[in-house]
Design a protein around this motif. Structure first.
Motif, short mmCIF file in Angstrom:
data_model
loop_
_atom_site.label_atom_id
_atom_site.label_comp_id
_atom_site.label_asym_id
_atom_site.label_seq_id
_atom_site.Cartn_x
_atom_site.Cartn_y
_atom_site.Cartn_z
N THR A 14 0.81 -1.21 0.00
CA THR A 14 0.00 0.00 0.00
C THR A 14 0.85 1.26 0.00
OG1 THR A 14 -0.12 -0.11 2.42
CG2 THR A 14 -1.92 -1.12 1.18
N ALA A 15 2.07 1.20 0.54
CA ALA A 15 2.95 2.36 0.61
C ALA A 15 4.35 1.89 0.94
CB ALA A 15 2.46 3.35 1.68
N ALA A 16 5.34 2.75 0.73
CA ALA A 16 6.73 2.40 1.02
C ALA A 16 7.46 3.62 1.54
CB ALA A 16 7.42 1.84 -0.22
N VAL A 17 8.56 3.37 2.23
CA VAL A 17 9.44 4.42 2.72
C VAL A 17 10.87 4.06 2.32
CG1 VAL A 17 10.30 5.68 4.74
CG2 VAL A 17 7.92 4.85 4.69
N ALA A 18 11.56 4.98 1.66
CA ALA A 18 12.94 4.77 1.27
C ALA A 18 13.87 5.31 2.35
CB ALA A 18 13.24 5.45 -0.06
N THR A 19 14.98 4.61 2.55
CA THR A 19 15.95 4.99 3.58
C THR A 19 17.36 4.94 2.99
OG1 THR A 19 16.38 2.76 4.44
CG2 THR A 19 14.43 3.90 5.27
N HIS A 43 16.21 -1.17 10.81
CA HIS A 43 16.21 -0.42 12.07
C HIS A 43 14.89 0.32 12.27
CE1 HIS A 43 18.56 2.65 14.78
NE2 HIS A 43 17.60 2.04 15.42
N LEU A 44 14.42 0.99 11.24
CA LEU A 44 13.17 1.75 11.36
C LEU A 44 11.97 0.84 11.57
CD1 LEU A 44 13.60 4.61 8.73
CD2 LEU A 44 14.04 4.66 11.18
N VAL A 45 11.98 -0.34 10.94
CA VAL A 45 10.89 -1.29 11.14
C VAL A 45 10.80 -1.70 12.61
CG1 VAL A 45 10.16 -3.67 10.69
CG2 VAL A 45 10.80 -2.18 8.79
N PHE A 46 11.94 -2.10 13.18
CA PHE A 46 11.91 -2.57 14.56
C PHE A 46 11.70 -1.42 15.55
CE2 PHE A 46 14.10 -6.25 12.62
CZ PHE A 46 13.22 -7.23 13.06
N ALA A 101 -0.88 2.78 7.55
CA ALA A 101 -0.46 3.41 8.80
C ALA A 101 0.96 3.04 9.19
CB ALA A 101 -1.43 3.03 9.93
N PHE A 102 1.37 1.80 8.90
CA PHE A 102 2.73 1.41 9.28
C PHE A 102 3.76 2.24 8.54
CE2 PHE A 102 6.61 -1.09 9.07
CZ PHE A 102 6.81 -1.37 10.42
N ALA A 103 3.55 2.45 7.25
CA ALA A 103 4.48 3.28 6.48
C ALA A 103 4.52 4.70 7.02
CB ALA A 103 4.08 3.28 5.00
N ILE A 104 3.36 5.24 7.42
CA ILE A 104 3.32 6.58 8.00
C ILE A 104 4.12 6.61 9.30
CG2 ILE A 104 1.83 8.29 9.09
CD1 ILE A 104 1.59 8.39 6.10
N ALA A 105 3.96 5.58 10.14
CA ALA A 105 4.68 5.52 11.41
C ALA A 105 6.19 5.44 11.18
CB ALA A 105 4.20 4.33 12.23
N VAL A 106 6.61 4.63 10.21
CA VAL A 106 8.04 4.53 9.90
C VAL A 106 8.60 5.88 9.51
CG1 VAL A 106 9.70 3.57 8.24
CG2 VAL A 106 7.99 2.08 9.31
N LEU A 153 11.87 7.81 10.70
CA LEU A 153 12.73 8.57 9.79
C LEU A 153 12.88 10.02 10.26
CD1 LEU A 153 14.33 8.32 7.11
CD2 LEU A 153 12.26 9.01 5.92
N ARG A 154 11.79 10.57 10.78
CA ARG A 154 11.81 11.95 11.28
C ARG A 154 12.87 12.14 12.36
NH1 ARG A 154 7.16 13.62 15.25
NH2 ARG A 154 8.52 12.25 16.50
#
Length: 434
Positions: free
Chosen positions: A86-91, A99-102, A266-271, A276-277
């Motif tokens: 549904t969404a992704a976050v690049a790091t 690290h961000l997942v956990f 929501a998980f991608a938003i939280a990450v 990341l923030r």
């Protein structure tokens, strides 16, 4: 006449079409067809109300490149489309993605279960670095699924596996492990770096979160670092109180409950908004651009990688100086049946083999190749070779090396897209010198 040619009249474009077009459109100002590199740190607000809505997660848009960037946004949307998320976050790297997942899932004292057949860097990260946060790993054996069930306790918050384990080429039964995770009410995290979504889409088999070292096959040219977290949108974060970052009011966002507000992404938003923030492992816009360019040929490269690797594995499997070959594409391999089930297009580029001469033979072999590059990476267009026991897995004990598939006699190959005959000839001359 429109500047944009329709991608497809079909309801669901094919993989190759998505690899080229997903997330992208001509630049609205310049009409540039390739996604531009937005090499800027920050973005101008329309007015104070616009700024407030962005900072409050009440509107989507760009604030600061550590959080969002238009070049990176295309990369995120493209990988999410290819993986079926549904969404992704690049790091900045694969390690930072993990690290961000956990960070999103765990609090001090929590546990997660991980397959013991993993990349050596992940084993080291889990065993040592995460202990500084009070996050504890419990190891399980992907060849004995009951070990996953026995490892789960009330403190367990997730299961982590690699779809194809690096370096041993172990194919993991994602659907079966997903059933174990579902029964326990915890998410399944799958590192899909080795397979890529071209060969395998773990979300279809029950993965809730997918991570990548985009440095490897997604980029494919050994020139850019990056990581990706993909949210499958499949997990109910509000079913229990075990994941407070998603199910409880967030004080930094005026009491907003992320899962209630953002639903299946929501998980991608939280990450992004909570990890990341504050932790800050942002990918550069230039690296996002390079990875996007690589992804455009992902299907072509992965098929060539897989075809070449199978030919090389067959050559080595009958060589008198080779004791064994671990590649699930071989009919004799113990993971061949799982490869047929999950990887019908090919078993990927990376595999290991054991030399009869042991540790010393492995060190000598990597010194004698010419076409192959001796370095610590996989997923390049070029063929790569390494002796894990003396390099990538050196920090592990001998027992851990063997468990991880990186014992003293083991050599790992990442087979490139060169001509098969040239790849095999280089190995043949190097083996002849042992």
């Amino acid at each position: 006449m429109s500047d944009e040619t329709p991608v497809s009249q079909a309801a669901s474009p094919g993989f190759a079409t998505l690899a080229v077009h997903a997330g992208a459109k001509p630049d609205p100002t310049t009409h540039a067809r390739a996604t531009p590199i937005y090499q800027t740190t920050s973005f101008v607000f329309d007015d104070v109300d616009h700024a407030a809505s962005l900072f409050g997660l009440q509107a989507f848009g760009n604030i600061y490149t550590r959080l969002t960037n238009p070049t990176t946004a295309v990369l995120e949307e493209r990988v999410a489309a290819l993986e079926g998320g549904t969404a992704a976050v690049a790091t900045a790297s694969g390690h930072s993605a993990q690290h961000l997942v956990f960070h999103t899932l765990l609090t001090p004292g929590d546990e997660f279960v991980a397959s013991r057949k993993l990349y050596g860097g992940s084993i080291n990260q889990f065993n040592h670095a995460y202990k500084n946060y009070g996050w504890n790993v419990v190891w399980a054996d992907p060849d004995d699924l009951s070990t996953f069930e026995r490892a789960i306790t009330p403190k367990t918050k997730a299961i982590f596996v690699e779809s194809i384990a690096n370096p041993g080429g172990v194919v993991v039964d994602i659907a079966a492990i997903s059933a174990i995770a579902r029964k326990a009410g915890i998410p399944l995290i799958v590192d899909n770096t080795m397979a890529t979504p071209y060969l395998w889409q773990p979300i279809k088999d029950g993965a809730d979160i997918v991570v990548h070292s985009a440095t490897k096959f997604l980029g494919g040219h050994g020139n850019s670092m990056g990581g990706i977290v993909v949210d499958a949108g499949s997990f109910d974060w509000s079913a229990t109180d075990r994941y407070p970052m998603l199910s409880k009011p967030r004080p930094e966002y005026q009491g907003m409950v992320l899962h209630e507000t953002f639903g299946n992404f929501a998980f991608a938003i939280a990450v992004r908004a909570l990890g990341l923030r504050d932790i800050g492992p942002a990918i550069s816009p230039f690296n996002s651009f390079m990875l996007l360019t690589g992804i455009e040929t992902l299907n072509l490269r992965m098929q060539r990688h897989s075809d070449n690797a199978l030919a090389v594995a067959r050559f080595l499997s009958v060589h008198p100086k080779v004791e064994w070959v671990s590649y699930p594409g071989l009919e004799s391999d113990p993971y061949h049946a799982l490869a047929q089930k999950y990887l019908p297009k090919g078993a990927g580029a990376v595999f290991t083999f054991g030399l009869k001469g042991g540790y010393e033979a492995g060190v000598k072999l990597v010194s004698n190749v010419h076409l192959f590059s001796h370095l610590a990476n996989i997923g390049d267009t070029r063929s790569l070779i390494i002796h894990p026991a003396s390099t990538t897995h050196r920090q592990l004990t001998d027992e851990q090396k063997t468990i991880a598939g990186a014992g003293p006699q083991v050599v790992r190959l990442s087979v490139g897209i060169e001509d098969q005959a040239d790849i095999i000839a280089d190995l043949e001359q190097a083996l002849a010198q042992l």
